[in-house]
Scaffold this active site. Structure first.
Site, PDB file in Angstrom:
ATOM      1  N   ASP A 242      28.369  24.868  34.485  1.00  0.00           N
ATOM      2  CA  ASP A 242      28.647  25.931  35.443  1.00  0.00           C
ATOM      3  C   ASP A 242      29.877  25.593  36.283  1.00  0.00           C
ATOM      4  O   ASP A 242      29.826  24.730  37.160  1.00  0.00           O
ATOM      5  CB  ASP A 242      27.416  26.116  36.343  1.00  0.00           C
ATOM      6  CG  ASP A 242      27.596  27.221  37.369  1.00  0.00           C
ATOM      7  OD1 ASP A 242      28.614  27.939  37.307  1.00  0.00           O
ATOM      8  OD2 ASP A 242      26.708  27.375  38.232  1.00  0.00           O
TER       9      ASP A 242
ATOM     10  N   TYR B  31      44.619  41.175  35.528  1.00  0.00           N
ATOM     11  CA  TYR B  31      44.934  42.346  34.704  1.00  0.00           C
ATOM     12  C   TYR B  31      45.071  43.550  35.625  1.00  0.00           C
ATOM     13  O   TYR B  31      44.345  43.667  36.616  1.00  0.00           O
ATOM     14  CB  TYR B  31      43.831  42.585  33.667  1.00  0.00           C
ATOM     15  CG  TYR B  31      44.079  43.761  32.738  1.00  0.00           C
ATOM     16  CD1 TYR B  31      45.145  43.743  31.835  1.00  0.00           C
ATOM     17  CD2 TYR B  31      43.252  44.878  32.757  1.00  0.00           C
ATOM     18  CE1 TYR B  31      45.374  44.810  30.970  1.00  0.00           C
ATOM     19  CE2 TYR B  31      43.478  45.953  31.900  1.00  0.00           C
ATOM     20  CZ  TYR B  31      44.542  45.910  31.007  1.00  0.00           C
ATOM     21  OH  TYR B  31      44.768  46.978  30.159  1.00  0.00           O
TER      22      TYR B  31
ATOM     23  N   TYR C 151      38.648  50.260  36.151  1.00  0.00           N
ATOM     24  CA  TYR C 151      39.145  48.891  36.239  1.00  0.00           C
ATOM     25  C   TYR C 151      39.869  48.648  37.559  1.00  0.00           C
ATOM     26  O   TYR C 151      39.264  48.176  38.522  1.00  0.00           O
ATOM     27  CB  TYR C 151      40.040  48.528  35.043  1.00  0.00           C
ATOM     28  CG  TYR C 151      40.168  47.026  34.919  1.00  0.00           C
ATOM     29  CD1 TYR C 151      39.278  46.309  34.135  1.00  0.00           C
ATOM     30  CD2 TYR C 151      41.109  46.322  35.657  1.00  0.00           C
ATOM     31  CE1 TYR C 151      39.347  44.928  34.064  1.00  0.00           C
ATOM     32  CE2 TYR C 151      41.191  44.945  35.595  1.00  0.00           C
ATOM     33  CZ  TYR C 151      40.307  44.249  34.802  1.00  0.00           C
ATOM     34  OH  TYR C 151      40.374  42.888  34.759  1.00  0.00           O
TER      35      TYR C 151
END
Length: 402
Positions: A113, A231, A241
Site C-alpha cells: 500500500d 490528465y 472528467y
C-alpha cells in the site's frame, strides 16, 4: 509448477485472468520502443516510481530504466497468483525486473500500500541502505479506489461522478460476442462529501506526504525533481472528467505541485511539477463513462499518429533530465497532450462522436485496435504469443536482495 492454458474471460472491460507470457512480451516491446537504450551510466540517478506496474506509471518505469538508466525503487499493489492467475501488474513487474537485471540496472520492486507510512518507511530505509541516501527523482502515478489516512485511520473512497448536474453521454460497450455497441448512459451528480473523498484519494495529499517523509530523513538530493502524472482531456468527456470529481482531484494535484515546487526550491534547489499526459487505453480509463468511445474515435481519426504512453514518458524523462528543454504551459505543467487537443483533431473527433451509433461505430472508430488494446492490458492479443500452449502462472515477485 503451475502450467495451464489461459484464455481471456472478461466481464466488460475487466478480465478475470492475466497471461504471463503476454504481459512479458508487452513489457519487452515497451522497452524496445523506449530506445535508445543507454549503457549503465556512471553514478546513475536514483528514482522512485509510485504506481510502477500499470499504465503511465509502468511507462515511466520502463522509459526511465531503458532510456535514462535509472536505478531505484518501484512501488505498486498487485495480487499474487493463487487459485487464479496473478494480476497483470504482477507479471509486468516480474518482466520489468528481469529486463532491468539483464541490462545491469539496480531496480527494486515493492508490493504493498503506497498510501501507508509503513511503505514510506520501507522505501526510505532502502534509499539509505542501498542507494547512498539520496533520491534524484520521484514520479507519482497512482489511481486507486480508496485511501486510508495514516494520521486519522479514516478510509476515503473515490468516485467517478459529475458535479452539480446529471451527466448523460454515449459510451462504448461490447456484447457477449465482442460486438461493439454505442449506448446512452446516465450518471448522477456527486452527493454529500463525494468531492472531498475523491480529492482525499486522488489529489495531492499522499504525494506531498511522500515528499515530507523523504525530506524529513534528508534523502532528497540537490536538484531533486518530482512529477505527478495528470490528465485534462477533451471537452467531449469534460463533464465526467476534468469538471467532475476526478477533475477536482487533479486540480488539487496541480495546486500541490505549486506548493511543493516553492518548498523544494528553497530546500534543495529542486522542483515539482505535473505532467499532463494524453488519452490512452488503461485499466483506469476504461472505467470512465464515455472514455472508451472517445479513445476509439480518436484512434479512428489519428491512426498510428496517436502517441503511446511509452513515447510520452520517454519525452517526459528527456525533459526532466535536460536532454531537451523543459516545456511548460502558463500554469507550470509539462504538456504531453498537445497532439490530442489540437483543434483540427478535436473537431474531427466531435463530428464522429455526434454521429456515432451501434450501426456506424465500425466506420468511425478503430474498434479492432481498441478491443485489442483492452486485451493487451491483461496480456492477451499480443502478437507472437501462442495462446493454445500452457504457460507457467506461478511467477514469483522479483527478489529485492542486492
Amino acid at each position: 509448477m503451475s502450467e495451464r492454458v489461459i484464455t481471456p474471460r472478461n466481464r466488460g472491460f475487466l478480465f478475470i485472468d492475466s497471461h504471463p507470457a503476454g504481459c512479458e512480451r508487452v513489457v519487452n516491446d515497451m522497452w524496445q520502443a523506449a530506445a535508445p537504450s543507454v549503457p549503465v551510466p556512471d553514478n546513475a540517478p536514483v528514482a522512485l516510481i509510485i504506481g510502477s506496474s500499470a499504465g503511465y506509471g509502468l511507462a515511466a518505469t520502463i522509459a526511465g530504466l531503458a532510456r535514462v538508466g535509472i536505478r531505484g525503487i518501484g512501488v505498486s499493489f498487485e495480487k499474487a497468483p493463487e487459485r487464479r492467475t496473478g494480476t497483470a501488474g504482477w507479471y509486468r513487474t516480474a518482466a520489468t525486473a528481469e529486463l532491468a537485471r539483464q541490462h545491469g540496472r539496480d531496480m527494486v520492486f515493492l508490493n504493498g500500500d503506497a498510501f501507508s507510512d509503513a511503505m514510506k518507511d520501507q522505501v526510505a530505509e532502502l534509499i539509505e541502505r542501498r542507494f547512498g541516501g539520496r533520491l534524484d527523482y520521484l514520479i507519482y502515478s497512482v489511481a486507486a479506489p480508496r485511501r486510508t489516512d495514516p494520521d486519522t485511520g479514516v478510509t476515503y473512497a473515490s468516485v467517478l461522478k459529475p458535479i452539480d448536474e446529471v451527466y448523460r453521454t454515449k459510451t462504448l460497450v461490447f456484447d457477449g460476442e465482442g460486438k461493439p455497441e454505442v449506448k446512452n448512459v446516465e450518471t448522477q451528480p456527486a452527493a454529500s462529501d463525494d468531492i472531498e473523498q475523491t480529492v482525499a484519494v486522488m489529489g495531492g495529499a499522499d504525494w506531498e506526504r511522500w515528499i515530507d517523509h523523504l525530506a524529513d530523513r534528508g534523502l532528497l538530493a540537490d536538484g531533486f525533481t518530482t512529477a505527478a502524472l495528470s490528465y485534462i482531456g477533451s471537452t467531449l468527456t469534460g463533464a465526467i472528467y476534468r469538471q467532475g470529481t476526478i477533475g477536482a482531484a487533479k486540480s488539487h494535484l496541480e495546486e500541490t505541485a505549486r506548493t511543493l515546487d516553492e518548498r523544494l526550491g528553497k530546500l534543495v534547489g529542486g522542483r515539482a511539477l505535473t505532467s499532463v499526459n494524453a488519452a490512452a487505453v488503461t485499466q483506469s480509463s476504461t472505467a470512465i463513462p464515455g472514455i472508451a468511445l472517445y479513445v476509439g474515435l480518436l484512434r479512428g481519426v489519428l491512426g498510428d499518429a496517436m502517441v503511446p504512453p511509452i513515447a510520452q514518458l520517454a519525452e517526459l524523462w528527456d525533459q526532466l533530465t535536460g536532454t531537451c528543454p523543459l516545456d511548460l504551459d502558463a500554469e507550470g505543467r509539462v504538456r504531453l497532450d498537445t497532439w490530442e487537443l489540437e483543434p483540427g483533431v478535436q473537431t474531427a473527433v466531435a463530428e464522429r462522436w455526434n454521429t456515432a451509433t451501434t450501426e456506424t461505430i465500425d466506420k468511425l472508430a478503430d474498434i479492432r485496435w481498441f478491443h485489442a488494446e483492452v486485451e493487451r492490458l491483461y496480456g492477451f492479443a499480443v502478437p507472437g504469443i501462442d495462446y493454445t500452449q500452457p504457460v507457467e502462472t506461478d511467477v514469483p515477485w522479483p527478489d529485492s536482495t542486492p
